[in-house]
Motif scaffolding. Structure first.
Motif, PDB file in Angstrom:
ATOM      1  N   GLY A  39      -0.724  17.835   6.340  1.00 13.12           N
ATOM      2  CA  GLY A  39       0.515  18.387   5.790  1.00 13.12           C
ATOM      3  C   GLY A  39       1.778  17.659   6.203  1.00 13.12           C
ATOM      4  N   GLU A  40       1.731  16.855   7.263  1.00 14.55           N
ATOM      5  CA  GLU A  40       2.947  16.180   7.722  1.00 14.55           C
ATOM      6  C   GLU A  40       3.415  15.082   6.772  1.00 14.55           C
ATOM      7  OE1 GLU A  40       3.653  16.178  12.386  1.00 14.55           O
ATOM      8  OE2 GLU A  40       1.773  15.160  11.866  1.00 14.55           O
ATOM      9  N   TRP A  41       2.477  14.388   6.125  1.00 12.69           N
ATOM     10  CA  TRP A  41       2.854  13.291   5.222  1.00 12.69           C
ATOM     11  C   TRP A  41       3.634  13.820   4.027  1.00 12.69           C
ATOM     12  CZ3 TRP A  41       0.107  10.581   0.819  1.00 12.69           C
ATOM     13  CH2 TRP A  41       0.605   9.293   0.622  1.00 12.69           C
ATOM     14  N   GLU A  42       3.253  15.007   3.552  1.00  5.64           N
ATOM     15  CA  GLU A  42       3.886  15.594   2.376  1.00  5.64           C
ATOM     16  C   GLU A  42       5.049  16.524   2.719  1.00  5.64           C
ATOM     17  OE1 GLU A  42       0.736  16.239   3.364  1.00  5.64           O
ATOM     18  OE2 GLU A  42      -0.551  15.127   1.992  1.00  5.64           O
ATOM     19  N   VAL A  57       5.797   6.218  -1.690  1.00  5.64           N
ATOM     20  CA  VAL A  57       5.368   6.030  -3.075  1.00  5.64           C
ATOM     21  C   VAL A  57       6.488   5.366  -3.884  1.00  5.64           C
ATOM     22  CG1 VAL A  57       4.802   7.263  -5.217  1.00  5.64           C
ATOM     23  CG2 VAL A  57       3.575   7.793  -3.093  1.00  5.64           C
ATOM     24  N   HIS A  58       7.729   5.764  -3.656  1.00  6.14           N
ATOM     25  CA  HIS A  58       8.845   5.112  -4.355  1.00  6.14           C
ATOM     26  C   HIS A  58       8.847   3.613  -4.046  1.00  6.14           C
ATOM     27  CE1 HIS A  58      12.802   3.817  -5.580  1.00  6.14           C
ATOM     28  NE2 HIS A  58      12.987   3.386  -4.340  1.00  6.14           N
ATOM     29  N   PRO A  80       4.355   8.387 -10.209  1.00  6.93           N
ATOM     30  CA  PRO A  80       4.909   9.167  -9.103  1.00  6.93           C
ATOM     31  C   PRO A  80       3.939   9.418  -7.961  1.00  6.93           C
ATOM     32  CG  PRO A  80       5.422  10.192 -11.197  1.00  6.93           C
ATOM     33  CD  PRO A  80       4.471   9.061 -11.479  1.00  6.93           C
ATOM     34  N   ALA A  81       2.689   9.705  -8.251  1.00  7.14           N
ATOM     35  CA  ALA A  81       1.738   9.967  -7.167  1.00  7.14           C
ATOM     36  C   ALA A  81       0.445   9.204  -7.385  1.00  7.14           C
ATOM     37  CB  ALA A  81       1.456  11.453  -7.050  1.00  7.14           C
ATOM     38  N   GLY A  82      -0.028   9.162  -8.608  1.00  8.90           N
ATOM     39  CA  GLY A  82      -1.252   8.434  -8.928  1.00  8.90           C
ATOM     40  C   GLY A  82      -2.409   8.910  -8.088  1.00  8.90           C
ATOM     41  N   GLY A  83      -3.259   7.990  -7.657  1.00 12.29           N
ATOM     42  CA  GLY A  83      -4.402   8.311  -6.825  1.00 12.29           C
ATOM     43  C   GLY A  83      -4.033   8.256  -5.360  1.00 12.29           C
ATOM     44  N   ARG A  84      -2.832   8.660  -5.050  1.00 10.41           N
ATOM     45  CA  ARG A  84      -2.326   8.543  -3.680  1.00 10.41           C
ATOM     46  C   ARG A  84      -2.193   9.919  -3.042  1.00 10.41           C
ATOM     47  NH1 ARG A  84       2.398   5.471  -6.686  1.00 10.41           N
ATOM     48  NH2 ARG A  84       1.315   3.581  -7.224  1.00 10.41           N
ATOM     49  N   ALA A  85      -3.237  10.696  -3.100  1.00  5.41           N
ATOM     50  CA  ALA A  85      -3.181  12.060  -2.570  1.00  5.41           C
ATOM     51  C   ALA A  85      -3.094  12.081  -1.057  1.00  5.41           C
ATOM     52  CB  ALA A  85      -4.396  12.858  -3.042  1.00  5.41           C
ATOM     53  N   THR A  86      -3.649  11.063  -0.429  1.00 10.79           N
ATOM     54  CA  THR A  86      -3.646  11.019   1.032  1.00 10.79           C
ATOM     55  C   THR A  86      -3.013   9.709   1.504  1.00 10.79           C
ATOM     56  OG1 THR A  86      -5.769   9.882   1.245  1.00 10.79           O
ATOM     57  CG2 THR A  86      -5.824  12.306   1.068  1.00 10.79           C
ATOM     58  N   ALA A  87      -2.650   9.685   2.764  1.00  8.88           N
ATOM     59  CA  ALA A  87      -2.084   8.464   3.343  1.00  8.88           C
ATOM     60  C   ALA A  87      -3.108   7.334   3.337  1.00  8.88           C
ATOM     61  CB  ALA A  87      -1.577   8.738   4.758  1.00  8.88           C
ATOM     62  N   VAL A  88      -4.384   7.665   3.446  1.00 11.42           N
ATOM     63  CA  VAL A  88      -5.430   6.644   3.420  1.00 11.42           C
ATOM     64  C   VAL A  88      -5.493   5.995   2.038  1.00 11.42           C
ATOM     65  CG1 VAL A  88      -7.916   6.227   3.622  1.00 11.42           C
ATOM     66  CG2 VAL A  88      -6.757   7.732   5.255  1.00 11.42           C
ATOM     67  N   GLU A  89      -5.492   6.801   0.982  1.00 11.15           N
ATOM     68  CA  GLU A  89      -5.503   6.258  -0.379  1.00 11.15           C
ATOM     69  C   GLU A  89      -4.252   5.406  -0.623  1.00 11.15           C
ATOM     70  OE1 GLU A  89      -7.967   9.829  -2.612  1.00 11.15           O
ATOM     71  OE2 GLU A  89      -5.789   9.827  -2.686  1.00 11.15           O
ATOM     72  N   ARG A  94      -1.247   0.083  -0.987  1.00 11.54           N
ATOM     73  CA  ARG A  94      -0.131  -0.641  -0.363  1.00 11.54           C
ATOM     74  C   ARG A  94      -0.593  -2.014   0.110  1.00 11.54           C
ATOM     75  NH1 ARG A  94       5.100  -0.799  -0.546  1.00 11.54           N
ATOM     76  NH2 ARG A  94       4.474  -2.887  -0.985  1.00 11.54           N
ATOM     77  N   ALA A  95      -1.762  -2.067   0.743  1.00 11.94           N
ATOM     78  CA  ALA A  95      -2.295  -3.335   1.250  1.00 11.94           C
ATOM     79  C   ALA A  95      -2.552  -4.317   0.110  1.00 11.94           C
ATOM     80  CB  ALA A  95      -3.572  -3.082   2.047  1.00 11.94           C
ATOM     81  N   GLU A  96      -3.082  -3.828  -1.011  1.00  9.10           N
ATOM     82  CA  GLU A  96      -3.330  -4.702  -2.168  1.00  9.10           C
ATOM     83  C   GLU A  96      -2.032  -5.313  -2.672  1.00  9.10           C
ATOM     84  OE1 GLU A  96      -5.232  -2.121  -4.956  1.00  9.10           O
ATOM     85  OE2 GLU A  96      -7.100  -2.025  -3.799  1.00  9.10           O
ATOM     86  N   VAL A  97      -1.000  -4.513  -2.767  1.00 15.87           N
ATOM     87  CA  VAL A  97       0.303  -5.001  -3.241  1.00 15.87           C
ATOM     88  C   VAL A  97       0.886  -5.996  -2.248  1.00 15.87           C
ATOM     89  CG1 VAL A  97       2.695  -4.286  -3.701  1.00 15.87           C
ATOM     90  CG2 VAL A  97       0.789  -3.011  -4.690  1.00 15.87           C
ATOM     91  N   ASP A  98       0.873  -5.643  -0.977  1.00 21.43           N
ATOM     92  CA  ASP A  98       1.417  -6.546   0.044  1.00 21.43           C
ATOM     93  C   ASP A  98       0.655  -7.865   0.087  1.00 21.43           C
ATOM     94  OD1 ASP A  98       3.390  -4.766   0.794  1.00 21.43           O
ATOM     95  OD2 ASP A  98       2.301  -4.026   2.536  1.00 21.43           O
ATOM     96  N   ASP A  99      -0.663  -7.804  -0.024  1.00 24.80           N
ATOM     97  CA  ASP A  99      -1.452  -9.034  -0.005  1.00 24.80           C
ATOM     98  C   ASP A  99      -1.101  -9.923  -1.199  1.00 24.80           C
ATOM     99  OD1 ASP A  99      -2.680  -8.309   2.371  1.00 24.80           O
ATOM    100  OD2 ASP A  99      -4.493  -7.546   1.381  1.00 24.80           O
ATOM    101  N   TRP A 100      -0.849  -9.323  -2.366  1.00 27.59           N
ATOM    102  CA  TRP A 100      -0.446 -10.110  -3.533  1.00 27.59           C
ATOM    103  C   TRP A 100       0.890 -10.804  -3.256  1.00 27.59           C
ATOM    104  CZ3 TRP A 100       3.542 -11.027  -6.759  1.00 27.59           C
ATOM    105  CH2 TRP A 100       3.269 -11.817  -7.872  1.00 27.59           C
ATOM    106  N   VAL A 101       1.845 -10.077  -2.696  1.00 26.15           N
ATOM    107  CA  VAL A 101       3.165 -10.665  -2.424  1.00 26.15           C
ATOM    108  C   VAL A 101       3.048 -11.795  -1.411  1.00 26.15           C
ATOM    109  CG1 VAL A 101       5.486 -10.212  -1.520  1.00 26.15           C
ATOM    110  CG2 VAL A 101       4.411  -8.562  -3.050  1.00 26.15           C
TER     111      VAL A 101
END
Length: 190
Positions: A39-42, A57-58, A80-89, A94-101
């Motif tokens: 509950g802390e992440w949300e 997410v923004h 806005p949220a997509g498949g990002r229900a948890t911090a793990v997802e 996030r890692a995929e995007v950062d690795d691309w950059v």
């Protein structure tokens, strides 16, 4: 000396460093968020975006938007949220995007930095260089990572160190981070 006469490494290296720094900082923030109590992440917090999740997410959505333009694609709709229900997802995406950059910045040339791209905006199309677009992406990310850092101060997990830029003398502080990414100190500082 004009920029055309500078060695490519002096022109392109700062973009590689900024991309790698963002990857390290995001990984540290993601690990902190994955360690939060349920509950802390949300949870509602004081910031422009009212939770850790919404802020992160923004930032991810904005990065994806600019990556699409850097690829030459028309940016897709923001998710806005997509498949990002948890911090793990979230951390996985996030890692995929950062690795691309990081990969994109590791292949930059001075000519590529000066290339003009069109960025669709709701009421107009912006024309920017790759260099200025990347600088915007990195500064925007730093701004929101600072907000996430501040919000973590009010949780069960202490905020991680993210305000040290990649300095050669600070290698001991990132040994575990580099191991987790499969990076060497030489790759980080090139």
């Amino acid at each position: 000396m004009d920029s055309a006469a500078l060695p490519p490494d002096l022109i392109c290296r700062p973009y590689r460093q900024l991309a790698r720094n963002a990857r390290l900082a995001n990984a540290r923030l993601d690990r902190a968020c994955m360690a939060l109590r349920p509950g802390e992440w949300e949870a509602t917090r004081t910031s422009f975006f009212p939770s850790l999740k919404e802020t992160m997410v923004h930032l991810l959505n904005a990065d994806r938007y600019y990556i699409d333009t850097l690829r030459g694609d028309r940016p897709g709709p923001l998710n806005p949220a997509g498949g990002r229900a948890t911090a793990v997802e979230f951390a996985t995406e996030r890692a995929e995007v950062d690795d691309w950059v990081v990969q994109f910045c590791e292949t930059l040339t001075p000519q590529a930095l000066s290339r003009q791209i069109n960025i669709p905006w709701p009421d107009r199309t912006l024309t920017e260089t790759v260099a200025d677009t990347l600088l915007h992406v990195f500064l925007h990310g730093q701004h929101h990572r600072g907000q996430v850092h501040a919000m973590l101060s009010g949780t069960s997990v202490p905020p991680p160190q993210i305000d040290e830029f990649i300095l050669a003398d600070n290698g001991e502080a990132r040994v575990e981070d580099l191991a987790a990414l499969g990076w060497s100190e030489a790759r980080l500082t090139q």
